[in-house]
Write a protein that holds these residues in place. Structure first.
Motif, PDB file in Angstrom:
ATOM      1  N   GLN A   1      22.956   9.388   5.840  1.00 20.50           N
ATOM      2  CA  GLN A   1      21.567   9.783   5.581  1.00 20.50           C
ATOM      3  C   GLN A   1      21.283   9.884   4.090  1.00 20.50           C
ATOM      4  OE1 GLN A   1      23.665  11.060   7.806  1.00 20.50           O
ATOM      5  NE2 GLN A   1      22.615  12.189   9.459  1.00 20.50           N
ATOM      6  N   ILE A   2      22.272  10.366   3.319  1.00 21.97           N
ATOM      7  CA  ILE A   2      22.086  10.469   1.859  1.00 21.97           C
ATOM      8  C   ILE A   2      21.936   9.072   1.261  1.00 21.97           C
ATOM      9  CG2 ILE A   2      23.110  11.238  -0.309  1.00 21.97           C
ATOM     10  CD1 ILE A   2      24.579  13.427   1.280  1.00 21.97           C
ATOM     11  N   ILE A   3      22.777   8.136   1.711  1.00 24.62           N
ATOM     12  CA  ILE A   3      22.697   6.760   1.200  1.00 24.62           C
ATOM     13  C   ILE A   3      21.339   6.147   1.544  1.00 24.62           C
ATOM     14  CG2 ILE A   3      23.630   4.434   1.447  1.00 24.62           C
ATOM     15  CD1 ILE A   3      26.398   5.720   1.832  1.00 24.62           C
ATOM     16  N   THR A   4      20.902   6.346   2.787  1.00 27.05           N
ATOM     17  CA  THR A   4      19.607   5.799   3.210  1.00 27.05           C
ATOM     18  C   THR A   4      18.466   6.389   2.383  1.00 27.05           C
ATOM     19  OG1 THR A   4      20.429   5.504   5.461  1.00 27.05           O
ATOM     20  CG2 THR A   4      18.045   5.527   5.167  1.00 27.05           C
ATOM     21  N   SER A   5      18.518   7.694   2.159  1.00 28.19           N
ATOM     22  CA  SER A   5      17.480   8.358   1.372  1.00 28.19           C
ATOM     23  C   SER A   5      17.460   7.839  -0.060  1.00 28.19           C
ATOM     24  CB  SER A   5      17.720   9.867   1.386  1.00 28.19           C
ATOM     25  OG  SER A   5      16.762  10.548   0.609  1.00 28.19           O
ATOM     26  N   LYS A   6      18.633   7.658  -0.635  1.00 27.93           N
ATOM     27  CA  LYS A   6      18.710   7.169  -2.013  1.00 27.93           C
ATOM     28  C   LYS A   6      18.196   5.737  -2.116  1.00 27.93           C
ATOM     29  CE  LYS A   6      21.821   6.464  -5.907  1.00 27.93           C
ATOM     30  NZ  LYS A   6      23.188   6.592  -6.435  1.00 27.93           N
ATOM     31  N   GLU A   7      18.542   4.889  -1.148  1.00 28.32           N
ATOM     32  CA  GLU A   7      18.084   3.505  -1.184  1.00 28.32           C
ATOM     33  C   GLU A   7      16.570   3.419  -1.023  1.00 28.32           C
ATOM     34  OE1 GLU A   7      20.440   1.626   1.820  1.00 28.32           O
ATOM     35  OE2 GLU A   7      22.165   1.325   0.471  1.00 28.32           O
ATOM     36  N   HIS A   8      16.014   4.314  -0.212  1.00 28.60           N
ATOM     37  CA  HIS A   8      14.556   4.352  -0.060  1.00 28.60           C
ATOM     38  C   HIS A   8      13.889   4.743  -1.386  1.00 28.60           C
ATOM     39  CE1 HIS A   8      10.634   4.920   1.736  1.00 28.60           C
ATOM     40  NE2 HIS A   8      10.606   6.191   1.344  1.00 28.60           N
ATOM     41  N   LEU A   9      14.435   5.762  -2.047  1.00 24.42           N
ATOM     42  CA  LEU A   9      13.919   6.178  -3.357  1.00 24.42           C
ATOM     43  C   LEU A   9      14.025   5.036  -4.363  1.00 24.42           C
ATOM     44  CD1 LEU A   9      12.985   8.373  -5.412  1.00 24.42           C
ATOM     45  CD2 LEU A   9      15.406   8.937  -5.720  1.00 24.42           C
ATOM     46  N   ALA A  10      15.195   4.364  -4.383  1.00 21.60           N
ATOM     47  CA  ALA A  10      15.403   3.269  -5.339  1.00 21.60           C
ATOM     48  C   ALA A  10      14.416   2.136  -5.109  1.00 21.60           C
ATOM     49  CB  ALA A  10      16.837   2.754  -5.224  1.00 21.60           C
ATOM     50  N   SER A  11      14.099   1.847  -3.846  1.00 22.04           N
ATOM     51  CA  SER A  11      13.159   0.754  -3.557  1.00 22.04           C
ATOM     52  C   SER A  11      11.764   1.074  -4.089  1.00 22.04           C
ATOM     53  CB  SER A  11      13.117   0.485  -2.056  1.00 22.04           C
ATOM     54  OG  SER A  11      12.523   1.570  -1.354  1.00 22.04           O
ATOM     55  N   LYS A  12      11.345   2.327  -3.972  1.00 25.16           N
ATOM     56  CA  LYS A  12      10.034   2.728  -4.474  1.00 25.16           C
ATOM     57  C   LYS A  12       9.985   2.680  -6.008  1.00 25.16           C
ATOM     58  CE  LYS A  12       8.162   3.662  -0.481  1.00 25.16           C
ATOM     59  NZ  LYS A  12       7.026   2.859   0.040  1.00 25.16           N
ATOM     60  N   ILE A  13      11.052   3.176  -6.649  1.00 27.60           N
ATOM     61  CA  ILE A  13      11.106   3.131  -8.120  1.00 27.60           C
ATOM     62  C   ILE A  13      11.164   1.684  -8.595  1.00 27.60           C
ATOM     63  CG2 ILE A  13      12.504   3.729 -10.136  1.00 27.60           C
ATOM     64  CD1 ILE A  13      13.309   6.299  -8.715  1.00 27.60           C
TER      65      ILE A  13
ATOM     66  N   LEU B   1       7.789   9.439 -13.365  1.00 25.18           N
ATOM     67  CA  LEU B   1       8.949   9.684 -12.506  1.00 25.18           C
ATOM     68  C   LEU B   1       8.832  10.936 -11.632  1.00 25.18           C
ATOM     69  CD1 LEU B   1      11.956   8.663 -14.812  1.00 25.18           C
ATOM     70  CD2 LEU B   1      10.821   7.326 -13.028  1.00 25.18           C
ATOM     71  N   PRO B   2       8.237  12.048 -12.110  1.00 19.17           N
ATOM     72  CA  PRO B   2       8.204  13.252 -11.266  1.00 19.17           C
ATOM     73  C   PRO B   2       7.554  13.047  -9.897  1.00 19.17           C
ATOM     74  CG  PRO B   2       7.662  13.810 -13.526  1.00 19.17           C
ATOM     75  CD  PRO B   2       7.728  12.319 -13.463  1.00 19.17           C
ATOM     76  N   ARG B   3       6.636  12.097  -9.775  1.00 19.11           N
ATOM     77  CA  ARG B   3       5.967  11.919  -8.485  1.00 19.11           C
ATOM     78  C   ARG B   3       6.886  11.358  -7.404  1.00 19.11           C
ATOM     79  NH1 ARG B   3       3.849   6.584  -7.615  1.00 19.11           N
ATOM     80  NH2 ARG B   3       4.003   5.226  -9.443  1.00 19.11           N
ATOM     81  N   PHE B   4       8.046  10.821  -7.828  1.00 16.11           N
ATOM     82  CA  PHE B   4       8.992  10.295  -6.840  1.00 16.11           C
ATOM     83  C   PHE B   4       9.875  11.395  -6.245  1.00 16.11           C
ATOM     84  CE2 PHE B   4       8.047   6.592  -9.504  1.00 16.11           C
ATOM     85  CZ  PHE B   4       7.756   5.642  -8.534  1.00 16.11           C
ATOM     86  N   GLN B   5       9.804  12.590  -6.817  1.00 19.91           N
ATOM     87  CA  GLN B   5      10.655  13.686  -6.349  1.00 19.91           C
ATOM     88  C   GLN B   5      10.389  14.020  -4.881  1.00 19.91           C
ATOM     89  OE1 GLN B   5      13.116  15.143  -8.212  1.00 19.91           O
ATOM     90  NE2 GLN B   5      13.698  16.285  -6.363  1.00 19.91           N
TER      91      GLN B   5
ATOM     92  N   PHE C   1      22.374  15.816  -4.599  1.00 23.58           N
ATOM     93  CA  PHE C   1      23.163  14.586  -4.668  1.00 23.58           C
ATOM     94  C   PHE C   1      22.344  13.364  -5.084  1.00 23.58           C
ATOM     95  CE2 PHE C   1      24.575  17.176  -0.912  1.00 23.58           C
ATOM     96  CZ  PHE C   1      25.580  17.849  -1.591  1.00 23.58           C
ATOM     97  N   ILE C   2      21.030  13.502  -5.122  1.00 21.91           N
ATOM     98  CA  ILE C   2      20.145  12.409  -5.520  1.00 21.91           C
ATOM     99  C   ILE C   2      19.178  12.945  -6.570  1.00 21.91           C
ATOM    100  CG2 ILE C   2      18.486  10.676  -4.758  1.00 21.91           C
ATOM    101  CD1 ILE C   2      19.503  11.074  -1.898  1.00 21.91           C
ATOM    102  N   LEU C   3      19.170  12.337  -7.742  1.00 19.22           N
ATOM    103  CA  LEU C   3      18.236  12.717  -8.802  1.00 19.22           C
ATOM    104  C   LEU C   3      17.369  11.521  -9.154  1.00 19.22           C
ATOM    105  CD1 LEU C   3      20.514  14.778 -11.240  1.00 19.22           C
ATOM    106  CD2 LEU C   3      18.956  15.652  -9.493  1.00 19.22           C
ATOM    107  N   VAL C   4      16.098  11.776  -9.355  1.00 13.51           N
ATOM    108  CA  VAL C   4      15.162  10.686  -9.672  1.00 13.51           C
ATOM    109  C   VAL C   4      15.584   9.964 -10.947  1.00 13.51           C
ATOM    110  CG1 VAL C   4      12.786  10.163 -10.376  1.00 13.51           C
ATOM    111  CG2 VAL C   4      13.219  11.739  -8.470  1.00 13.51           C
ATOM    112  N   GLU C   5      15.941  10.736 -11.986  1.00 16.28           N
ATOM    113  CA  GLU C   5      16.268  10.110 -13.281  1.00 16.28           C
ATOM    114  C   GLU C   5      17.493   9.206 -13.184  1.00 16.28           C
ATOM    115  OE1 GLU C   5      16.241  10.807 -17.973  1.00 16.28           O
ATOM    116  OE2 GLU C   5      15.352  12.238 -16.592  1.00 16.28           O
TER     117      GLU C   5
END
Length: 695
Positions: A256-268, A461-465, A475-479
């Motif tokens: 779930q952490i990997i999936t969440s991070k990949e979703h964040l990365a795709s948006k950024i 960047l803060p809006r992606f939080q 375990f996942i930071l926007v920066e």
């Protein structure tokens, strides 16, 4: 003043340590993910010595992380003059430092105390310059590479903290262990205000104000160090206590952490990719080949020199087995060979290949303050690869000796093993160099890209939080995710440039398609045994420490004793006496008798057990100054008005005769003959309190 400094230091430390706590969770997740997914570099062919020395007890103690080794008083005076505006001495005035000979060596640090040495000859200056540079190189590499969580968390926190202060690019003072680096970070922020506040209040002639500022800066540095040490250890202890609970969450929710991070990365990625690609295409891509070529030439020359030095040393040893001592002398020869990677003089020809490294015109464009970061990293890789080659050779030869070969058979075996190890070295050195080139290119280009993109991207960047689940926020930071996306935009071009260099056979790089897996499956099994003590097993008569009918140690004690002897003999920033070198060397004349300035007693002098966390006692190494036998006393550079001595109220400037202790056979594992009478060694002393580091 002390209270004000303490408050300012406290504020900086607390701000930085918040970054560190944030990065710790990210680093822990990355480490566990890497462990599960099993990604990594190609399998090394050479063996790694388990007793690799980074954290072993030091032979002696000197504060050398972050220092520069200077060989002229003029260099030193220029740096001192620049450290405090308005204190440059007028022409013809008495300088802050006097040197009784033409061959000084000075350890200069922007914040901590300075160390002054003086040699009697140019040859001795060159020799000790190599030794001190090795000290600095070893101490600068102070964060253990086997620290898979704490180390990356700390270096990432340093980088992101400095970027929050608009400071991008490489940082020269990322030197030493975590507390030293943190002290440098604090001093970098405190120094401008200190200079502005105290500079105008310093009285006297320019050189007197310079001396006062050096003493003030060192005193502040020591206060900062103690404060940084206490705060860092407190936070680290808290994080380590919390680590088991964090690991449990990561193991349970890894997918779930990997999936969440990949979703964040795709948006950024969707947000920044158009801007980043234009920036890479216009400002980075055209310069990658030039940067790579500038890095490849000196680095590959250095690794070729490592190969040549290793080949020569083994070939010389083989000649001596044939012509001189045979198997009876093998233990003595192999003891010397085993120390090769840690012999600063023999390794100097390898290290100096990196000195011509320049990024002319590119340093300013990419905000690279100095190439010293890359030089030292490459030199450390060279030392590691030399030690790996030597250790692999030792292990294979030790196996061969179990067959009881004759002298002729042994010589053929040595040659065969040498060729086998060189093939492994060629493969490993290619892998290490390619990785170094990729990392160096990223270190140069990523800060540049982040700085270019910051005005248009960072504020968004803060809006992606809100895309990160609260349970996974440690375990996942926007920066960090943003930086990874930026890295991916340039990584393709970097990988392609290094790949093309390998395909073109430039600088003896293997192509990526050439991968050796388990080419020697039994080799790693050989390294599982106890360390090899060549002097004990194959020497003429051992070290004499077992005489008198003492009982033999049990196997575990024997292994510990072997390792203790090895550490005692290691040439970590120590000039090992070569007067009893090998009689036969390839392509050389027989050696001349030992020069009168030999350093037979140096190892005993440096083997004093000084404590790294407290001021050193009165000793020849009071100022970290290694001293050695010479036809005349070795002088120590004398400041024109030295500060008071801590040794029993010794008056300032008064010389003190110190006789170096003689190494015992228990200490070095060798029989030591009495060197006879020696002239006294004169040294001036100054306040010895300060931060101490190991080498």
């Amino acid at each position: 003043m002390h209270a004000s400094l303490s408050e300012k230091t406290e504020k900086i430390l607390r701000e930085f340590l918040r970054f560190y706590e944030d990065q710790y969770g990210v680093s822990l997740f990355n480490s566990m993910r890497h462990e599960i997914e099993g990604t990594g570099p190609p399998q090394a062919q050479l063996l790694w010595r388990k007793a690799y020395e980074r954290q072993m007890p030091p032979r002696a103690v000197i504060n050398s992380a972050g220092y520069k080794v200077l060989t002229s008083v003029d260099q030193y005076l220029e740096l001192v003059g620049n450290s405090l505006p308005g204190t440059t001495s007028k022409s013809g005035s008495t300088p802050i430092l006097k040197c009784p000979t033409q061959f000084p060596l000075i350890l200069w640090h922007p914040y901590a105390r300075h160390y002054y040495f003086c040699m009697m000859t140019e040859a001795e200056q060159d020799k000790w310059q190599a030794v001190l540079q090795d000290c600095v190189r070893h101490c600068n590499n102070g964060i253990p590479e086997n620290s898979k969580v704490e180390g990356p968390a700390f270096t990432d926190a340093i980088r992101i903290y400095r970027q929050s202060k608009e400071q991008y690019g490489t940082w020269e003072m990322l030197c030493g262990n975590e507390v030293q680096i943190l002290s440098n970070l604090v001093m970098e922020e405190l120094s401008p205000a200190l200079k502005g506040e105290l500079g105008p209040r310093l009285k006297g002639k320019p050189q007197e104000r310079q001396r006062q500022w050096i003493q003030i800066s060192d005193a502040v540095y020591r206060l900062v160090f103690e404060q940084a040490k206490a705060h860092f250890e407190e936070v680290l202890s808290k994080l380590q206590l919390a680590r088991p609970a964090m690991e449990a969450v990561i193991r349970t929710d890894m997918d779930q952490i990997i999936t969440s991070k990949e979703h964040l990365a795709s948006k950024i990625r969707a947000f920044i990719l158009p801007k980043a690609e234009v920036c890479v295409r216009n400002h980075v891509q055209p310069y990658i080949p030039s940067i790579l070529e500038a890095l490849m030439v000196p680095t590959s020359q250095g690794f070729t020199e490592v190969r040549d030095v290793f080949f020569k040393e083994v070939t010389d040893m083989n000649l001596n087995v044939i012509n001189e001592g045979g198997i009876d002398k093998l233990g003595e020869y192999m003891e010397k060979l085993s120390q090769l990677a840690y012999h600063p003089l023999k390794m100097q020809s390898c290290y100096e290949k990196m000195e011509p490294l320049r990024l002319d015109g590119l340093q300013q464009r990419f905000d690279v303050s100095s190439t010293s970061v890359f030089k030292q990293r490459a030199q450390i890789h060279m030392r590691e690869q030399m030690d790996n080659a030597v250790y692999t050779f030792e292990t294979l030869l030790h196996q061969e000796l179990g067959k009881g070969p004759t002298k002729e058979e042994l010589c053929k075996s040595i040659q065969r093993i040498l060729e086998r190890v060189l093939k492994k070295y060629d493969y490993d050195s290619s892998s290490v160099r390619k990785r170094f080139f990729r990392e160096a290119l990223l270190q140069i280009t990523i800060p540049f890209l982040l700085k270019k993109l910051a005005p248009t991207c960072k504020s968004e960047l803060p809006r992606f939080q809100e895309l990160i689940f609260e349970d996974f926020a440690r375990f996942i930071l926007v920066e960090n995710t943003y930086e990874e996306v930026v890295l991916q935009t340039v990584m393709k071009d970097i990988l392609q440039a290094v790949k093309e260099a390998a395909v073109q056979r430039k600088h003896n790089l293997y192509r990526d398609s050439i991968v050796l897996h388990n080419s020697d499956p039994n080799l790693h099994l050989l390294a599982e045994g106890a360390p090899i003590d060549w002097g004990e097993q194959y020497g003429d008569s051992g070290d004499g420490s077992d005489s008198g009918g003492s009982p033999s140690p049990c196997p575990s004690e024997a292994a510990n004793l072997t390792e203790k002897r090895r550490r005692a003999k290691q040439v970590v920033s120590v000039v090992q006496d070569e007067e009893s070198g090998l009689p036969f060397e390839a392509g050389s004349e027989p050696p001349s008798p030992a020069s009168p300035d030999s350093v037979t007693e140096l190892r005993g002098l440096l083997a004093q057990d000084l404590q790294a966390e407290s001021p050193p006692p009165a000793s020849p190494l009071l100022n970290g100054a290694p001293v050695q036998e010479s036809p005349q006393p070795v002088a120590v550079l004398e400041a024109s008005s030295p500060p008071a001595s801590p040794l029993g109220h010794l008056p300032p400037g008064k010389a003190m005769d110190i006789e170096s202790p003689k190494p015992s056979d228990q200490e070095t594992g060798e029989q030591v003959s009495s060197p006879g009478s020696r002239p006294p060694i004169h040294t001036t002393t100054e306040d010895s309190a300060g931060v101490q580091t190991e080498f």
